[in-house]
Design a protein around this motif. Structure first.
Motif: not given
Length: 437
Positions: A137-140, A237-238, A254-255, A259-260
């Motif tokens: 799901a793209g979450s660390q 992205a958050d 944040v992606a 940090l993006a």
């Protein structure tokens, strides 16, 4: 904003609604033998993505004719590595119901044990299965705790607390299947929603503390005074905000747990509503004064009252400047040294279009005069093309309505006109009054 608003009012069934015979912690050979015989066809009937590696028969309840409840058999199944385990509830002739081991291991009431937890060795750590789902799901997230929140007919909801500090609501299929699409939404989205989905494994302050890591990665020397979760965008992205002890503030994108991008509050006005923890108006005023100074150093007398940044191209900062006289200009400012301020007409050659104030074409008219074009006063312009030799063509129209021109520009090291050709002799003119056929 990409918040799952529908989830906040979803009618969720409790995560654990299983009512079964009292379970013994040890699995007998007879229970395992019966489980391995009965469970595989039930798994298939329930449509589960599970290759059964172990199973046990838990027990059976008696039929209650008075209450209209049929006899119910219960099984636990463990699946191949990487697949979720389940508790199965099956009535004779009916479609089995399946509860993931995360749901089964969730107590109905705080402080009480779950009524029918998974005990097979292959199901000893079902939250580890959620780790791979979160990654997809793209979450660390390295899960430290997990609980079942509930489910609808088609979706399952879990809360996961992460070693990295964040928390997520994981949304998957019902019954939960690691092979099907999942979504992971930051728990901070649900803290103030007033709905029936809440994160309880960690508190809000602990989840907000992850911002410190992103502020440190931004290397903006912010000693954090306060923190705010801004929201989640549609791309997943958050966004977070911090205020700093020195009065400054920042918004961070944040992606995938990293940090993006970051913006100081003066440049974050268009980012999900801008800063709220600091006075962005003061920051903007300070920044406008800075751009006035940079413009003056570049030979412009623009008194900047408002500005808007363009995406970076190379090392130069590109900013549209709204001057006190109501006209716009575009400033190109390198990290060090003298920059360049272009009127909106010449800015087209550099790839920028003004939108904040009046567009002045006097510079384009001046460039035409350099090539002995003395009758045309430019009234309109557009970016036309890039030539094979790398120069830029800007088409201009004239206020007298006669056919205009193509002005050719070099753009490095500065924007400079090098030629002008009438639309009667140059193909590609499209502005009103310029078309020759």
């Amino acid at each position: 904003m990409g918040l799952a608003a529908a989830l906040l009012v979803a009618a969720l069934a409790p995560a654990a609604v299983i009512s079964a015979p009292k379970d013994a912690p040890k699995v007998s050979a007879a229970e395992r033998k019966q489980g391995m015989a009965d469970a595989p066809p039930l798994v298939q009937a329930a449509g589960l993505n599970c290759q059964v590696s172990d199973a046990r028969f838990v027990g059976k309840t008696a039929e209650d004719k008075k209450a209209g409840k049929p006899a119910m058999s219960f099984y636990e199944v463990a699946c191949q590595p990487g697949q979720m385990g389940y508790i199965l509830q099956a009535a004779a002739g009916g479609t089995p119901e399946a509860y993931s081991c995360v749901e089964a291991d969730t107590a109905n009431e705080p402080g009480k044990p779950p009524p029918l937890p998974c005990v097979l060795p292959g199901n000893s750590d079902p939250k580890a299965i959620l780790a791979s789902a979160l990654s997809k799901a793209g979450s660390q997230c390295t899960p430290t705790q997990a609980r079942g929140i509930g489910h609808t007919k088609t979706q399952s909801f879990f809360e996961v607390a992460c070693q990295e500090g964040a928390g997520y609501v994981l949304i998957g299929s019902a019954p939960f299947d690691t092979g099907k699409p999942v979504q992971a939404q930051n728990c901070l989205n649900f803290d103030e929603g007033g709905g029936n989905i809440k994160c309880t494994l960690t508190d809000r302050a602990a989840r907000l503390a992850v911002i410190d890591r992103y502020a440190q990665a931004a290397k903006n020397s912010c000693v954090i005074k306060d923190r705010r979760f801004v929201g989640t965008a549609q791309d997943g992205a958050d966004y977070y905000e911090t205020s700093c002890q020195d009065g400054k503030g920042y918004i961070y994108k944040v992606a995938k747990g990293a940090l993006a991008q970051s913006w100081d509050c003066a440049h974050a006005v268009s980012i999900l509503g801008g800063c709220q923890l600091t006075d962005a108006r003061q920051a903007q005023s300070d920044e406008a004064a800075l751009y006035t100074k940079l413009a003056k150093n570049s030979g412009s007398n623009c008194q900047v009252t408002k500005y808007a940044e363009f995406p970076m191209k190379g090392n130069d900062e590109a900013v549209e400047l709204l001057c006190a006289n109501g006209a716009s200009a575009v400033g190109l400012f390198p990290p060090t040294g003298k920059g360049q301020v272009l009127d909106c007409g010449r800015a087209l050659a550099a790839g920028y279009k003004c939108s904040l104030g009046k567009v002045d074409y006097a510079g384009l008219t001046e460039d035409l005069r350099k090539f002995n074009q003395k009758t045309c006063t430019v009234s309109n312009a557009r970016l036309a093309a890039k030539t094979q030799k790398g120069t830029i063509l800007v088409e201009v129209a004239c206020s007298d309505g006669l056919p205009g021109y193509m002005i050719e520009y070099n753009t490095a090291p500065t924007v400079t006109a090098v030629a002008a050709t009438g639309c009667r002799f140059s193909g590609g003119c499209q502005l009103p009054g310029n078309k020759t056929s």
